[in-house]
Scaffold this active site. Structure first.
Site, PDB file in Angstrom:
ATOM      1  CB  CYS A 133      -0.590  -0.022   1.741  1.00  0.00           C
ATOM      2  SG  CYS A 133      -1.931  -1.329   1.305  1.00  0.00           S
ATOM      3  CG  ASN A 153       1.904   0.302   3.812  1.00  0.00           C
ATOM      4  OD1 ASN A 153       1.355  -0.469   3.574  1.00  0.00           O
ATOM      5  ND2 ASN A 153       3.229   1.189   4.047  1.00  0.00           N
ATOM      6  N   GLY A 154       0.064  -1.508   6.257  1.00  0.00           N
ATOM      7  CA  GLY A 154       0.432  -1.798   7.178  1.00  0.00           C
ATOM      8  C   GLY A 154      -1.027  -3.030   7.451  1.00  0.00           C
ATOM      9  CD1 TRP A 195      -0.256  -6.247  -3.804  1.00  0.00           C
ATOM     10  CD2 TRP A 195      -0.747  -7.055  -1.264  1.00  0.00           C
ATOM     11  NE1 TRP A 195      -0.244  -7.719  -3.280  1.00  0.00           N
ATOM     12  CE2 TRP A 195      -0.218  -7.965  -2.246  1.00  0.00           C
ATOM     13  CE3 TRP A 195      -0.674  -6.951   0.065  1.00  0.00           C
ATOM     14  CZ2 TRP A 195       0.171  -9.582  -1.432  1.00  0.00           C
ATOM     15  CZ3 TRP A 195      -0.536  -8.142   0.354  1.00  0.00           C
ATOM     16  CH2 TRP A 195       0.048  -9.824  -0.437  1.00  0.00           C
ATOM     17  CE  LYS A 227      11.262  -2.385  -7.014  1.00  0.00           C
ATOM     18  NZ  LYS A 227      11.646  -4.197  -7.598  1.00  0.00           N
ATOM     19  CD  GLU A 270      16.579 -13.118 -10.074  1.00  0.00           C
ATOM     20  OE1 GLU A 270      15.935 -13.692  -9.070  1.00  0.00           O
ATOM     21  OE2 GLU A 270      16.120 -12.253  -9.828  1.00  0.00           O
ATOM     22  CD  GLU A 321       8.493 -11.259  -9.482  1.00  0.00           C
ATOM     23  OE1 GLU A 321       9.286 -10.681  -8.477  1.00  0.00           O
ATOM     24  OE2 GLU A 321      10.036 -11.476 -10.439  1.00  0.00           O
ATOM     25  NE  ARG A 335       4.082   2.251  -0.119  1.00  0.00           N
ATOM     26  CZ  ARG A 335       5.556   1.589   0.610  1.00  0.00           C
ATOM     27  NH1 ARG A 335       7.067   1.825  -0.615  1.00  0.00           N
ATOM     28  NH2 ARG A 335       5.728   1.140   2.384  1.00  0.00           N
ATOM     29  CG  HIS A 390      18.719 -37.035  -7.300  1.00  0.00           C
ATOM     30  ND1 HIS A 390      19.698 -38.753  -6.826  1.00  0.00           N
ATOM     31  CD2 HIS A 390      20.154 -36.618  -7.732  1.00  0.00           C
ATOM     32  CE1 HIS A 390      20.799 -38.854  -6.730  1.00  0.00           C
ATOM     33  NE2 HIS A 390      20.931 -37.737  -6.826  1.00  0.00           N
ATOM     34  CE  LYS A 405      13.106 -10.854 -11.217  1.00  0.00           C
ATOM     35  NZ  LYS A 405      13.914 -11.174 -10.258  1.00  0.00           N
TER      36      LYS A 405
HETATM   37  C1  AGP Z   1      11.981 -10.027  -6.795  1.00  0.00           C
HETATM   38  O1  AGP Z   1      12.204 -10.025  -8.615  1.00  0.00           O
HETATM   39  C2  AGP Z   1      11.037 -10.042  -6.227  1.00  0.00           C
HETATM   40  N1  AGP Z   1       9.708  -8.894  -6.098  1.00  0.00           N
HETATM   41  C3  AGP Z   1      10.641 -10.452  -4.871  1.00  0.00           C
HETATM   42  O2  AGP Z   1      11.434 -11.378  -4.651  1.00  0.00           O
HETATM   43  C4  AGP Z   1      11.585  -9.326  -3.852  1.00  0.00           C
HETATM   44  O3  AGP Z   1      13.069  -9.585  -4.187  1.00  0.00           O
HETATM   45  C5  AGP Z   1      11.465  -9.587  -2.420  1.00  0.00           C
HETATM   46  O4  AGP Z   1       9.993  -9.196  -1.767  1.00  0.00           O
HETATM   47  C6  AGP Z   1      12.586  -9.241  -1.292  1.00  0.00           C
HETATM   48  O5  AGP Z   1      12.298  -7.562  -1.674  1.00  0.00           O
HETATM   49  P1  AGP Z   1      13.531  -6.216  -1.161  1.00  0.00           P
HETATM   50  O6  AGP Z   1      15.144  -7.001  -1.852  1.00  0.00           O
HETATM   51  O7  AGP Z   1      12.892  -5.362  -1.310  1.00  0.00           O
HETATM   52  O8  AGP Z   1      13.417  -7.078   0.345  1.00  0.00           O
END
Ligand code: AGP
Length: 606
Positions: A2, A98-99, A72, A601, A481, A488, A27, A504, A485
């Site tokens: 948020c 926010n929270g 969010w 994010k 990673e 996501e 956010r 395995h 990506k």
């Molecule tokens: C990365 O592409 C993601 N959006 C997510 O995994 C992110 O890296 C994670 O939430 C940690 O965020 P931060 O680095 O702001 O702590």
């Protein structure tokens, strides 16, 4: 999650709030709302994006004080009604939050017993009703908010306005960020400076437990016991241009393309060619202390955790200190043994991730030595740790992390060099790494130049419902990673495995419908990796290899060749084609690249 934004001053608040909310949409983006005060509160809220909200805000939505929110969802589905701001029953008080209010259920039950009718399912609405009640009993809004928050358990960044006290905004922070912006006869508050940087770069970060009253001609801050607190304004480095797409179609492509500069900034002023060391003054540690650690434990979430895995390998290889990485979200819940001889490293782009912050707080409570690798200057994690390394990668807006990932990995190379050179890393090896680091920006340019080819490959491979990513040792976090990506932002299912683990179990998945992206650096494991490619091909699986050489058509259907650096630094370069692959796959599938579904994010909830 948020984003909240508040304004008080001489101008019309609504356009300023809407623009600020747009910049905070990273956010959370499932609903949005805005309120202004002008002989009563005027409010508009919608399920959807800020752009949808802007369409329903009338031209005559006038008022020089107001609040905005982009959501969010945590309590209650995304809907017009659950969108913030929330009003008290008498429509006198408006709140954005926010929270999470943890005791919202209990507070709600008490209010309902007193006859209060709730309009929404949210935890936030209790705040509006409680503050309205307190506002009737107290002389000032600040006092009403301060007293209300005493009964609240949970995390919050809130902003409040009172129709009966126009010309002021009260904000409070506990666990969710609040930044004040000081303008010319106007004041701003928001979850992030991004919302206000067009108007001012003079900011003040509130601490947990602090509140502030904002009026057009200034502000004052105070603690939860009403004592005034003293704050020094800071000047932020970034201007509005840093938050634009800069002519790119998406923030993500802009951020991928910025990596030659961002990693240059991360190492700038930190490499010493004379002694082949890295200067990391922010660690606040002398050589004796730097030598004293027997282990390194790295914590972070999501992509930050995967870059921590790259970091753990760098530290083991260059400094020969046993190191490992663990998701902060797991670490904090398992009552970890905190060891005085261990250096703890918390990683976060945003500096706000609640699981990482809570893990840092737990470590500090138990006397652990914690440093941070953080991008957002002045963020909660940056302020909580004993020292650290700022990435200086600039604002990362797209939900998927790219430039922060490579800068974090690079910061680990600097840390490993630093720890190594006070131990047994030879000057010759130190020089080898320093020279390798210097070559990275040019090599990243070479990979970016392959964008068109990678876009074609993405079109080809994104047709499959599922993809496997494999890598061995240094290649494994890169594979993780890459899979992260892809899933996501393109929503293509992706699994990442150590290449050695395929046989395995997961090999059973391999077939014409499940192509494999194989990370195959030219290192001591090359032959083993090539054997794995043969095993995949023998089972009818397609292979897209990312590595340093063409292995021949028998072993791979397609190859992305990246420039070779030192073996310890290769993971940084091998990551970049995977970012482009995910980006172009998401574009090919018509996804909302910068704001993928269900995500936000900054993950400021547990
Ligand atoms: C990365 O592409 C993601 N959006 C997510 O995994 C992110 O890296 C994670 O939430 C940690 O965020 P931060 O680095 O702001 O702590």
């Amino acid at each position: 999650m948020c984003g909240i934004v508040a304004y008080v001053g001489p101008r019309d608040a609504a356009p300023i709030l809407l623009e600020g909310m747009q910049r905070l949409e990273y956010r959370g983006y499932d609903s949005a709302g805005v309120v202004v005060s002008n002989r009563g509160l005027k409010i508009r809220k919608v399920k959807g994006r800020v752009a949808d909200l802007a369409k329903v805000v009338p031209a005559r939505f006038k008022g020089t004080v107001g609040l905005g929110h982009t959501r969010w969802a945590t309590h209650g589905v995304p809907s017009d009604v659950n969108a913030h701001p929330h009003l008290s029953a008498d429509e006198r008080i408006a709140v954005v939050h926010n929270g999470i209010i943890e005791n919202a259920g209990e507070l709600r039950a008490k209010l309902e017993a007193d006859g209060v009718e709730f309009a929404s399912e949210t935890d936030t609405e209790v705040l509006a009703h409680l503050i309205a009640k307190a506002a009737d009993e107290n002389d000032t809004l600040e006092e009403a908010v301060r007293k209300t928050l005493k009964s609240v358990v949970g995390t919050y960044g809130i902003a409040v306005i009172d129709a009966e006290r126009p010309g002021e905004v009260v904000v409070a922070r506990n666990g969710s960020p609040i930044v004040l912006g000081i303008g010319e006869k106007e004041m701003f508050a928001a979850s992030d400076v991004a919302a206000m940087v067009r108007y001012t770069r003079q900011v003040v970060h509130l601490e947990d437990g602090e509140l502030a009253v904002l009026k057009a001609d200034g502000f004052h801050t105070f603690a939860s016991d009403a004592r005034e607190t003293a704050k020094e304004p800071l000047t932020v480095d970034w201007d509005a241009g840093h938050y634009d797409t800069g002519g790119y179609e998406h923030y993500l492509l802009k951020e991928i393309s910025e990596q030659p500069e961002t990693i240059t900034r991360t190492m700038s002023g930190r490499l010493d060619e004379r002694f082949h060391v890295a200067h990391l003054g922010g660690l606040n540690m002398d050589a004796r202390e730097t030598r004293s650690f027997r282990r390194v434990k790295i914590i972070g979430c999501g992509s930050a955790y995967y870059s921590g895995q790259i970091g753990a390998q760098l530290i083991e290889e260059l400094a020969r200190i046993p190191s490992d990485a663990e998701p902060a979200s797991e670490f904090r819940y398992r009552n970890p043994v905190v060891d005085p001889d261990t250096l703890y490293v918390a990683i976060s782009q945003s500096g706000e991730t609640y699981d990482t912050l809570a893990a840092v707080q737990e470590l500090k409570r138990k006397g652990g030595r914690v440093i941070g690798i953080v991008n957002a200057v002045g963020s909660a994690i940056a302020r909580e740790v004993d020292g650290g390394i700022y990435l200086h990668a600039g604002p990362e807006v797209s939900v998927a992390s790219t430039k922060a990932f490579t800068s974090t990995s690079l910061a680990f190379a600097l840390l490993a060099l630093h720890l190594g050179r006070v131990r047994d890393l030879s000057p010759a090896d130190g020089r080898r790494i320093v020279e390798g680091l210097r070559r990275l920006p040019g090599q990243i340019e070479e990979i970016l130049a392959q964008g068109d080819k990678i876009a074609e490959l993405a079109q080809k491979y994104a047709k499959h419902p599922s993809m496997m990513f494999v890598g061995r040792v240094r290649g494994y976090p890169v594979a993780r990673e890459g899979a992260q990506k892809l899933k996501e932002i393109s929503y293509v299912h992706a699994e990442a495995y150590p290449a050695s683990e395929l046989k395995h179990g997961p090999l059973a998945l391999i077939g014409p419908d499940m192509p494999t992206v194989a990370i195959v650096p030219d290192d001591e494991l090359l032959d083993k990796n090539l054997t794995t490619l043969g095993e995949i091909r023998a089972r009818g699986g397609q292979v897209l290899m990312v590595g340093h050489r063409e292995p021949g058509a028998k072993l791979a259907d397609d190859v992305i060749v990246v420039p070779k650096n030192e073996i310890e630094l290769d993971p940084i370069l091998l990551t970049i084609p995977l970012q482009l692959l995910a980006y172009y796959a998401a574009v090919a599938l018509g996804r909302d690249v910068d704001k993928p579904r269900n995500l936000a994010k900054s993950v400021t909830v547990e």
